[in-house]
Design a protein around this motif. Structure first.
Motif, short mmCIF file in Angstrom:
data_model
loop_
_atom_site.label_atom_id
_atom_site.label_comp_id
_atom_site.label_asym_id
_atom_site.label_seq_id
_atom_site.Cartn_x
_atom_site.Cartn_y
_atom_site.Cartn_z
N ASN A 143 -72.15 48.36 30.55
CA ASN A 143 -73.49 48.94 30.65
C ASN A 143 -73.51 50.41 30.23
O ASN A 143 -72.63 51.19 30.62
CB ASN A 143 -73.99 48.86 32.10
CG ASN A 143 -74.00 47.45 32.62
OD1 ASN A 143 -74.34 46.51 31.92
ND2 ASN A 143 -73.61 47.29 33.88
N PHE A 179 -76.47 53.78 29.48
CA PHE A 179 -77.84 54.21 29.77
C PHE A 179 -78.12 55.55 29.11
O PHE A 179 -77.23 56.40 29.01
CB PHE A 179 -78.02 54.38 31.29
CG PHE A 179 -77.61 53.20 32.11
CD1 PHE A 179 -76.29 53.01 32.48
CD2 PHE A 179 -78.55 52.28 32.54
CE1 PHE A 179 -75.89 51.92 33.24
CE2 PHE A 179 -78.18 51.19 33.31
CZ PHE A 179 -76.85 51.01 33.65
N TYR A 212 -80.90 58.71 29.76
CA TYR A 212 -81.94 59.31 30.57
C TYR A 212 -82.38 60.64 29.96
O TYR A 212 -81.61 61.28 29.25
CB TYR A 212 -81.42 59.64 31.98
CG TYR A 212 -80.96 58.49 32.83
CD1 TYR A 212 -79.65 58.03 32.76
CD2 TYR A 212 -81.82 57.87 33.73
CE1 TYR A 212 -79.22 56.99 33.56
CE2 TYR A 212 -81.39 56.83 34.54
CZ TYR A 212 -80.08 56.40 34.43
OH TYR A 212 -79.66 55.37 35.24
N LEU A 264 -85.34 56.87 32.92
CA LEU A 264 -84.57 55.99 32.06
C LEU A 264 -85.32 55.74 30.75
O LEU A 264 -86.47 55.29 30.77
CB LEU A 264 -84.29 54.68 32.79
CG LEU A 264 -83.45 53.65 32.06
CD1 LEU A 264 -82.04 54.18 31.81
CD2 LEU A 264 -83.39 52.36 32.86
N PHE A 296 -81.48 51.24 27.99
CA PHE A 296 -80.15 50.87 28.45
C PHE A 296 -79.65 49.66 27.67
O PHE A 296 -80.43 49.00 26.97
CB PHE A 296 -80.11 50.64 29.96
CG PHE A 296 -81.04 49.57 30.47
CD1 PHE A 296 -82.40 49.84 30.65
CD2 PHE A 296 -80.57 48.32 30.81
CE1 PHE A 296 -83.26 48.87 31.15
CE2 PHE A 296 -81.41 47.34 31.30
CZ PHE A 296 -82.77 47.62 31.47
N TYR A 355 -76.73 46.33 27.91
CA TYR A 355 -75.78 45.56 28.69
C TYR A 355 -74.58 45.11 27.88
O TYR A 355 -73.59 44.61 28.44
CB TYR A 355 -76.44 44.30 29.27
CG TYR A 355 -77.46 44.59 30.33
CD1 TYR A 355 -78.70 43.98 30.31
CD2 TYR A 355 -77.19 45.47 31.36
CE1 TYR A 355 -79.64 44.24 31.28
CE2 TYR A 355 -78.12 45.74 32.34
CZ TYR A 355 -79.34 45.12 32.30
OH TYR A 355 -80.27 45.38 33.27
N SER A 381 -71.58 52.16 33.18
CA SER A 381 -71.12 51.52 34.41
C SER A 381 -70.52 50.16 34.08
O SER A 381 -70.87 49.55 33.06
CB SER A 381 -72.28 51.36 35.41
OG SER A 381 -73.18 50.35 34.98
N PRO A 382 -69.63 49.70 34.95
CA PRO A 382 -69.05 48.37 34.75
C PRO A 382 -70.11 47.30 34.99
O PRO A 382 -71.22 47.62 35.40
CB PRO A 382 -67.95 48.29 35.81
CG PRO A 382 -67.82 49.65 36.37
CD PRO A 382 -69.12 50.35 36.14
N PRO A 383 -69.78 46.03 34.80
CA PRO A 383 -70.76 44.97 35.06
C PRO A 383 -71.22 44.99 36.51
O PRO A 383 -70.47 45.35 37.40
CB PRO A 383 -69.98 43.68 34.77
CG PRO A 383 -68.85 44.09 33.91
CD PRO A 383 -68.52 45.49 34.29
N SER A 384 -72.45 44.59 36.74
CA SER A 384 -73.01 44.55 38.07
C SER A 384 -72.15 43.67 38.96
O SER A 384 -71.72 42.59 38.56
CB SER A 384 -74.42 43.97 38.00
OG SER A 384 -75.04 44.00 39.25
N THR A 418 -68.85 47.35 40.66
CA THR A 418 -69.27 48.57 41.33
C THR A 418 -70.59 48.94 40.70
O THR A 418 -70.79 48.70 39.51
CB THR A 418 -68.27 49.72 41.19
OG1 THR A 418 -68.89 50.91 41.68
CG2 THR A 418 -67.88 49.96 39.74
N ASP A 419 -71.48 49.46 41.48
CA ASP A 419 -72.81 49.71 40.93
C ASP A 419 -73.04 51.17 40.61
O ASP A 419 -74.16 51.59 40.40
CB ASP A 419 -73.85 49.21 41.95
CG ASP A 419 -73.72 47.73 42.20
OD1 ASP A 419 -73.56 47.34 43.37
OD2 ASP A 419 -73.75 46.98 41.22
N THR A 420 -71.98 51.95 40.59
CA THR A 420 -72.15 53.38 40.32
C THR A 420 -72.24 53.63 38.83
O THR A 420 -71.73 52.84 38.01
CB THR A 420 -70.99 54.18 40.90
OG1 THR A 420 -69.79 53.79 40.22
CG2 THR A 420 -70.82 53.92 42.37
N GLN A 421 -72.87 54.73 38.51
CA GLN A 421 -72.95 55.15 37.11
C GLN A 421 -72.15 56.42 36.92
O GLN A 421 -72.12 57.28 37.80
CB GLN A 421 -74.41 55.37 36.70
CG GLN A 421 -75.21 54.07 36.67
CD GLN A 421 -76.60 54.22 36.09
OE1 GLN A 421 -76.93 55.25 35.51
NE2 GLN A 421 -77.41 53.20 36.24
#
Lengths: 114, 112
Positions: free
Chosen positions: A31, A33, A35, A45, A48, A50, A94-97, A100-103
């Motif tokens: 992922n 993004f 901004y 945003l 983005f 995927y 960020s890695p795949p959902s 980890t959900d951090t950016q």
């Protein structure tokens, strides 16, 4: 350590110019993004992605386009720069959902359009 | 309409005290909430994540609470230091795919 780099820290362009902002991440993240950050408005945003060649519009895509030809690179394009696109532009990955959900953010590019 | 609200005014506190920052949201149902720190001229840096089924998370001097009934998160820094001075952003995880929606941030100044 995750590293997200952006091609320029500061950029000055003229109205009507085509502007390319480049972002590269070295952690094989799916992922990515883009901004923009403006005083009083926070981070908004733009687009983005995927996966390679995939893109989705964010909240404010008008006047922008993106390109993701390689997994590590996500480019933001201002087709015809305008003064209201003067802003701080931040890229994140960020890695795949679910993992980890951090950016992870790059240092930002401060773009001034004259 | 959907809104994420953080104190727009700077928070000034004395060194050693606990700083408490607030993040309120309306018309969102986030799966999780994150806090980031941003220093001037730099990109945000992740601090903590708390999921909708968690009430509290801690990491060293940091503590986050998440009340989905009140639609509020509180971010605490205990024993604050001048080096904690920065802008703190809350972000809601909505819509899946690691997409985040950010608040405008609160500037914290820790004075000697």
């Amino acid at each position: 350590d995750v590293k997200v780099t952006q091609s320029s820290r500061y950029l000055v362009k003229r109205t009507g110019e085509k502007v390319f902002l480049e972002c590269v991440q070295d952690m094989d993240h799916e992922n990515m993004f883009w901004y923009r950050q403006d005083p009083g408005l926070g981070l908004r945003l733009i687009y983005f992605s995927y996966d390679v060649k995939m893109k989705e519009k964010g909240d404010i895509p008008e006047g922008y386009s993106v390109s993701r030809e390689k997994k590590e690179r996500f480019s933001l394009i201002l087709e015809s720069a305008s003064t209201n696109q003067t802003s701080m532009y931040l890229c994140a990955s960020s890695p795949p959902s679910g993992l980890t959900d951090t950016q992870y953010f790059g240092p930002g590019t401060r773009l001034t359009v004259l | 309409s959907q809104k994420i609200e953080q104190n727009s005014e700077a928070l000034n506190i004395q060194e050693g005290k606990t700083a408490t920052l607030t993040c309120n949201y309306t018309n969102y149902s986030p799966a999780y909430l994150q806090w980031y720190r941003q220093d001037p001229g730099r990109g945000p840096v992740f601090l903590l994540l708390i999921r909708e089924n968690e009430k509290e998370k801690r990491k060293e001097r940091l503590k986050v609470t998440f009340d989905t009934t009140l639609k509020q998160s509180l971010f605490h820094i205990t024993a604050s230091q001048p080096a904690d001075s920065a802008t703190y952003l809350c972000a809601l995880g909505v819509g899946g795919g690691n997409k985040l929606t950010f608040g405008t941030g609160t500037q914290l100044k820790v004075e000697l």
